[in-house]
Design an enzyme around this catalytic site. Sequence first.
Site, PDB file in Angstrom:
ATOM      1  N   ARG A 116     -14.023  11.916   4.854  1.00 35.47           N
ATOM      2  CA  ARG A 116     -13.511  13.063   5.611  1.00 35.47           C
ATOM      3  C   ARG A 116     -13.952  14.368   4.959  1.00 35.47           C
ATOM      4  O   ARG A 116     -13.676  14.611   3.772  1.00 35.47           O
ATOM      5  CB  ARG A 116     -11.984  12.993   5.656  1.00 35.47           C
ATOM      6  CG  ARG A 116     -11.287  14.178   6.301  1.00 35.47           C
ATOM      7  CD  ARG A 116     -11.580  14.280   7.768  1.00 35.47           C
ATOM      8  NE  ARG A 116     -10.683  15.233   8.415  1.00 35.47           N
ATOM      9  CZ  ARG A 116     -10.853  15.687   9.644  1.00 35.47           C
ATOM     10  NH1 ARG A 116     -11.893  15.281  10.369  1.00 35.47           N
ATOM     11  NH2 ARG A 116      -9.993  16.536  10.162  1.00 35.47           N
ATOM     12  N   GLN A 143      -8.723  19.596  -5.290  1.00 28.54           N
ATOM     13  CA  GLN A 143      -7.858  19.272  -6.424  1.00 28.54           C
ATOM     14  C   GLN A 143      -6.503  18.729  -5.998  1.00 28.54           C
ATOM     15  O   GLN A 143      -5.994  17.761  -6.594  1.00 28.54           O
ATOM     16  CB  GLN A 143      -7.666  20.512  -7.302  1.00 28.54           C
ATOM     17  CG  GLN A 143      -6.883  20.216  -8.582  1.00 28.54           C
ATOM     18  CD  GLN A 143      -6.679  21.454  -9.432  1.00 28.54           C
ATOM     19  OE1 GLN A 143      -6.159  22.454  -8.958  1.00 28.54           O
ATOM     20  NE2 GLN A 143      -7.115  21.384 -10.692  1.00 28.54           N
ATOM     21  N   ILE A 197      -2.708  11.946   3.213  1.00 29.77           N
ATOM     22  CA  ILE A 197      -4.137  12.182   2.972  1.00 29.77           C
ATOM     23  C   ILE A 197      -4.929  12.016   4.260  1.00 29.77           C
ATOM     24  O   ILE A 197      -5.906  12.731   4.503  1.00 29.77           O
ATOM     25  CB  ILE A 197      -4.642  11.222   1.871  1.00 29.77           C
ATOM     26  CG1 ILE A 197      -4.069  11.652   0.511  1.00 29.77           C
ATOM     27  CG2 ILE A 197      -6.173  11.190   1.818  1.00 29.77           C
ATOM     28  CD1 ILE A 197      -4.229  10.627  -0.578  1.00 29.77           C
ATOM     29  N   HIS A 198      -4.503  11.100   5.110  1.00 24.37           N
ATOM     30  CA  HIS A 198      -5.168  10.920   6.399  1.00 24.37           C
ATOM     31  C   HIS A 198      -4.848  12.044   7.385  1.00 24.37           C
ATOM     32  O   HIS A 198      -5.517  12.147   8.426  1.00 24.37           O
ATOM     33  CB  HIS A 198      -4.748   9.585   7.029  1.00 24.37           C
ATOM     34  CG  HIS A 198      -5.482   8.390   6.502  1.00 24.37           C
ATOM     35  ND1 HIS A 198      -5.287   7.890   5.219  1.00 24.37           N
ATOM     36  CD2 HIS A 198      -6.405   7.582   7.072  1.00 24.37           C
ATOM     37  CE1 HIS A 198      -6.046   6.821   5.049  1.00 24.37           C
ATOM     38  NE2 HIS A 198      -6.743   6.617   6.156  1.00 24.37           N
ATOM     39  N   GLU A 234      15.806  -9.081  -0.426  1.00 27.37           N
ATOM     40  CA  GLU A 234      16.006  -9.750  -1.720  1.00 27.37           C
ATOM     41  C   GLU A 234      16.642  -8.821  -2.758  1.00 27.37           C
ATOM     42  O   GLU A 234      16.299  -8.828  -3.937  1.00 27.37           O
ATOM     43  CB  GLU A 234      14.698 -10.368  -2.234  1.00 27.37           C
ATOM     44  CG  GLU A 234      14.261 -11.543  -1.382  1.00 27.37           C
ATOM     45  CD  GLU A 234      13.258 -12.444  -2.048  1.00 27.37           C
ATOM     46  OE1 GLU A 234      13.285 -12.584  -3.291  1.00 27.37           O
ATOM     47  OE2 GLU A 234      12.437 -13.022  -1.323  1.00 27.37           O
ATOM     48  N   GLY A 235      17.564  -8.015  -2.274  1.00 27.86           N
ATOM     49  CA  GLY A 235      18.292  -7.088  -3.141  1.00 27.86           C
ATOM     50  C   GLY A 235      17.799  -5.675  -2.999  1.00 27.86           C
ATOM     51  O   GLY A 235      16.657  -5.372  -3.313  1.00 27.86           O
TER      52      GLY A 235
END
Length: 381
Positions: free
Chosen positions: A270, A281, A339-340, A365-366
């Site tokens: 991109r 940056q 970011i896309h 699972e918790g």
Amino acid sequence: MTLAGADSALTDEQRAIREVVREFAAEEIRPTAREADETEEFPEAVWDGLADLDLTGLTVPEEYGGFDADRATYALVNEEVAYGQLAVATALSVHCLATSCIAEFGSDEQKEAWLPEMVDGRPVGMFALSEPDAGSNPAEMSTVARREGDEYVINGKKQWITNGERGEVCILFAKTDREDPGSVTQFLVPKSAEFEVGKKEHKLGLRASDTTALLFDDVRIPAENRLTEEGEGLSAAFHILTGGRVGIAAQAVGLAQSAFDEAKTYAGDREQFGGPISDIQAVRHKFSEMATQIHAARLMVREAARQDDAGEDPRTAAAMAKYFASEAAVDVTNEAVQIHGGYGYTTDFDVERMYRDSKITTIYEGTSEIQKNIIARGVLD
């Protein structure tokens, strides 16, 4: 992106297994992921492929035809399968919970009757602990298995059952005394017992994985289908779930790594402001944070697996890994969408699905909150 330190303790066999599963995920799982998510249908051909690789027998002893994987290998497989699609990894991990219960707590007759077929992928296993009013505190469950002669008669409802439509053998937790929270017991209930399967839930993510309720109305099973002594079911469940949490943490790492790689490719392609956005940056800082979270989570998974394989008490390490990795998966997939840009918010790009899928890793699972309770007990009490 796997930094060298994360792989330093892997054996040559584990590296070889990882490469085989990684190739399968890239060639067979990933290409089916978008359609499976859109149609909310599990890719059965992928399941058959997992069986061909012996992965549906991952936690089954070799004497019953299984892979007999140690915890580190189990985590590696979960990470790579989740890299392809989390819904497939979830279905596999729940199947492995069921086979683990039979392998660890079943009689020789139960193991011989069920494990060889489950190694081959059919019947698909289910793990029925949660209820509509008893999720994080299973001791409050209301499902009851009442002994009548040579049978148990089961009444109650289980909720959030992965493989609910596809499954044919259920590991069920029920009280043998409605008034006694210490009477929870573990049972093996085949689909032939004719319990009712509830509607398939339409979920935010993990759409290719079928999630249903299971309803038991005077369902009768032979007394020999009991897997633990009466009252020993909760301790058995918590033992199995500790290992399962290492697998869920590994899945979160795999999902996060997949989103990172998608974002990296996109950012390199991109162009804005005269060059690829990967040169900006602010974007580079996002990648540095994502990579750090993934690397730390992977190391925590490996340490929890090491403790388990070494015979140490892995409960605190497993909870830390599950908590940190699942929260990292949410953060990383969120940044991958960011970011896309606008494209990340569309179904044309896989990061949208990954973002939706990531949230469940902080719940099943918790929950993250339950993991914090376990960690606090481990470091304070």
